[in-house]
Scaffold this motif. Structure first.
Motif, mmCIF file in Angstrom:
data_model
loop_
_atom_site.group_PDB
_atom_site.id
_atom_site.type_symbol
_atom_site.label_atom_id
_atom_site.label_comp_id
_atom_site.label_asym_id
_atom_site.label_seq_id
_atom_site.Cartn_x
_atom_site.Cartn_y
_atom_site.Cartn_z
ATOM 1 N N UNK A 29 0.826 -1.201 0.000
ATOM 2 C CA UNK A 29 0.000 0.000 0.000
ATOM 3 C C UNK A 29 0.868 1.262 0.000
ATOM 4 N N UNK A 30 0.383 2.280 -0.688
ATOM 5 C CA UNK A 30 1.047 3.583 -0.671
ATOM 6 C C UNK A 30 0.844 4.227 0.690
ATOM 7 N N UNK A 31 1.593 5.264 0.972
ATOM 8 C CA UNK A 31 1.389 5.999 2.217
ATOM 9 C C UNK A 31 -0.005 6.612 2.215
ATOM 10 N N UNK A 32 -0.769 6.448 3.306
ATOM 11 C CA UNK A 32 -2.130 7.003 3.351
ATOM 12 C C UNK A 32 -2.132 8.518 3.144
ATOM 13 N N UNK A 33 -3.118 8.994 2.411
ATOM 14 C CA UNK A 33 -3.327 10.432 2.216
ATOM 15 C C UNK A 33 -4.469 10.852 3.128
ATOM 16 N N UNK A 34 -4.246 11.844 3.960
ATOM 17 C CA UNK A 34 -5.284 12.288 4.891
ATOM 18 C C UNK A 34 -5.543 13.775 4.712
ATOM 19 N N UNK A 35 -6.764 14.173 5.054
ATOM 20 C CA UNK A 35 -7.154 15.581 5.033
ATOM 21 C C UNK A 35 -7.812 15.897 6.360
ATOM 22 N N UNK A 36 -7.355 16.920 7.073
ATOM 23 C CA UNK A 36 -7.865 17.183 8.411
ATOM 24 C C UNK A 36 -9.279 17.726 8.446
ATOM 25 N N UNK A 77 -3.345 1.023 7.854
ATOM 26 C CA UNK A 77 -2.558 -0.005 7.161
ATOM 27 C C UNK A 77 -1.862 -0.848 8.213
ATOM 28 N N UNK A 78 -2.037 -2.161 8.113
ATOM 29 C CA UNK A 78 -1.490 -3.100 9.084
ATOM 30 C C UNK A 78 -0.111 -3.578 8.633
ATOM 31 N N UNK A 79 0.838 -3.585 9.532
ATOM 32 C CA UNK A 79 2.189 -4.056 9.229
ATOM 33 C C UNK A 79 2.535 -5.289 10.062
ATOM 34 N N UNK A 87 -7.625 -1.226 6.053
ATOM 35 C CA UNK A 87 -9.021 -1.404 6.446
ATOM 36 C C UNK A 87 -9.638 -0.097 6.936
ATOM 37 N N UNK A 88 -10.941 0.032 6.687
ATOM 38 C CA UNK A 88 -11.752 1.115 7.248
ATOM 39 C C UNK A 88 -13.023 0.496 7.798
ATOM 40 N N UNK A 89 -13.501 1.022 8.907
ATOM 41 C CA UNK A 89 -14.701 0.498 9.555
ATOM 42 C C UNK A 89 -15.655 1.648 9.854
ATOM 43 N N UNK A 90 -16.935 1.395 9.654
ATOM 44 C CA UNK A 90 -17.977 2.368 9.971
ATOM 45 C C UNK A 90 -18.916 1.742 10.997
ATOM 46 N N UNK A 156 -22.428 -3.139 15.526
ATOM 47 C CA UNK A 156 -23.166 -2.651 14.367
ATOM 48 C C UNK A 156 -22.179 -1.912 13.482
ATOM 49 N N UNK A 157 -21.693 -2.564 12.436
ATOM 50 C CA UNK A 157 -20.629 -1.951 11.643
ATOM 51 C C UNK A 157 -20.524 -2.587 10.261
ATOM 52 N N UNK A 158 -19.885 -1.877 9.382
ATOM 53 C CA UNK A 158 -19.503 -2.396 8.071
ATOM 54 C C UNK A 158 -18.001 -2.223 7.916
ATOM 55 N N UNK A 159 -17.405 -3.062 7.108
ATOM 56 C CA UNK A 159 -15.954 -3.050 6.911
ATOM 57 C C UNK A 159 -15.645 -3.074 5.424
ATOM 58 N N UNK A 160 -14.674 -2.270 5.023
ATOM 59 C CA UNK A 160 -14.064 -2.386 3.710
ATOM 60 C C UNK A 160 -12.578 -2.596 3.940
ATOM 61 N N UNK A 161 -12.023 -3.652 3.361
ATOM 62 C CA UNK A 161 -10.631 -3.999 3.617
ATOM 63 C C UNK A 161 -9.932 -4.390 2.326
#
Length: 362
Positions: A29-36, A77-79, A87-90, A156-161
């Motif tokens: 995976x590339x380095x995560x891009x975040x926006x505050x 990102x898991x190492x 992974x992202x979880x809602x 109560x959640x959904x996951x995209x991984x």
């Protein structure tokens, strides 16, 4: 870039921060891009990076007012393993404390390294995957790794991984939160709402069912798997508030039409019980209340048997007024923190809503 555009359509679900990460291939995976702040800033970051990815995962975070460093920004990102995982979880996990204690005890006895931080609910699911993913090299094994980990966590959640070159999306067995998959000639996308998929012209859109997991292989073949069964339970806030009116909700029902039916049903109940009060204005609570108020208004006109020419009457025109104005920037301002005092909550209400006094005076 497509992920950033999807998140831009879902700003109403979380505008405190946004993040995205792309899978490059053998490099992981590339380095995560975040926006505050917003997904709009995330889009600028994606455009500036110019990184071509096999697939990408993104997430909008509503966050907490005290999360000044945006530690809750996803995805992570898991190492912990040789196989790359993002992974992202809602949503929420209910047995979080018990699983945290269990994993920490596991580590003390010589298990895998585990460092819970701000996103500890997400990190623990990733840790669960790490315990069963070694040697996984197929669609079935990747799905088994996530299913095994997910069955341990109640909530109560959904996951995209992303696991290696496969993209996984899972909806817990109760189906509390919605999740949709869209297919088109230009690819496959997964989203919490159909409105984002509509904007990006995904024509074939279907709902990922409660307790269902889909795994998308590099050749864009969609594989389906089942989690442990449970009683279906939907989130009422998705129906009346969270979901954008131009999206579909559970069972393919249109959000706007569903809320209009709530409004008309409210009037019918008042008429049946002979409890219709005298009122001068119908004022919706923005923004989800607009649809319900519209349904009430239409049903009320039918009750009065008002013809088209009668709609020109000033009273009918002025009956429904948007007299309560919502500050669009204060999307999740009402999230309460521990120790939130009543005075502080009133302050938040005044920051989020204002009454248009010209419309209600007299």
């Amino acid at each position: 870039h497509m992920v950033a555009e999807l998140l831009y359509q879902l700003i109403h679900r979380g505008s405190r921060s946004a993040g995205a990460v792309g899978f490059l291939g053998k490099e992981g995976f590339a380095n995560p891009i975040t926006a505050p702040n917003f997904a709009g800033q995330l889009m600028q970051g994606v455009l500036q990076s110019g990184t071509a990815c096999k697939y990408a995962i993104g997430h909008n975070t509503s966050g907490r007012e005290d999360d000044l460093n945006h530690l809750n920004t996803q995805p992570l990102v898991n190492t912990l393993t040789d196989i790359p995982v993002a992974m992202a979880i809602e949503g929420s996990i209910f047995n979080l404390a018990a699983k945290r204690a269990e994993y920490c005890d596991f580590n003390r006895k010589g298990g895998r390294a585990f460092y819970p931080e701000a996103n500890d609910h997400l990190e623990m699911i990733m840790h669960g995957i790490a315990t069963c993913i070694p040697g996984a090299n197929s669609v079935e094994k990747y799905a088994e790794a996530l299913i095994t980990a997910q069955n341990e966590f109640k909530g109560a959640y959904t996951i995209v991984a992303g696991i290696s070159d496969h993209l996984l999306a899972s909806r817990e067995a109760h189906g509390f939160l919605p999740l949709f998959l869209g297919e088109a000639n230009h690819g496959i996308a997964i989203s919490s709402e159909t409105c984002a998929l509509d904007v990006l012209e995904f024509d074939d859109i279907w709902e990922i069912q409660p307790g269902e997991m889909v795994v998308i292989s590099p050749d864009l073949v969609v594989h389906k798997f089942k989690l442990n069964p449970a009683i279906t339970s939907y989130c009422v806030m998705e129906v009346i508030y969270n979901t954008r009116p131009d999206s579909k909700i559970y069972g393919g029902h249109h959000a706007r039409l569903t809320r209009q039916k709530f409004g008309s049903a409210t009037l019918e109940q008042m008429l049946t019980s002979n409890s219709l009060p005298h009122f001068d204005r119908l004022v919706p609570i923005q923004k989800a209340g607009l649809c319900a108020t519209d349904g009430f208004y239409r049903a009320f006109l039918r009750y009065l048997d008002v013809g088209e020419w009668e709609l020109l009457h000033d009273w009918i025109i002025d009956l429904w007024q948007e007299a309560l104005i919502r500050n669009p920037i204060a999307a999740r301002l009402m999230i309460e923190q521990e120790g939130d005092e009543i005075a502080n909550r009133i302050r938040k209400i005044n920051l989020k809503h204002n009454v248009d006094r010209k419309l209600v005076e007299g």
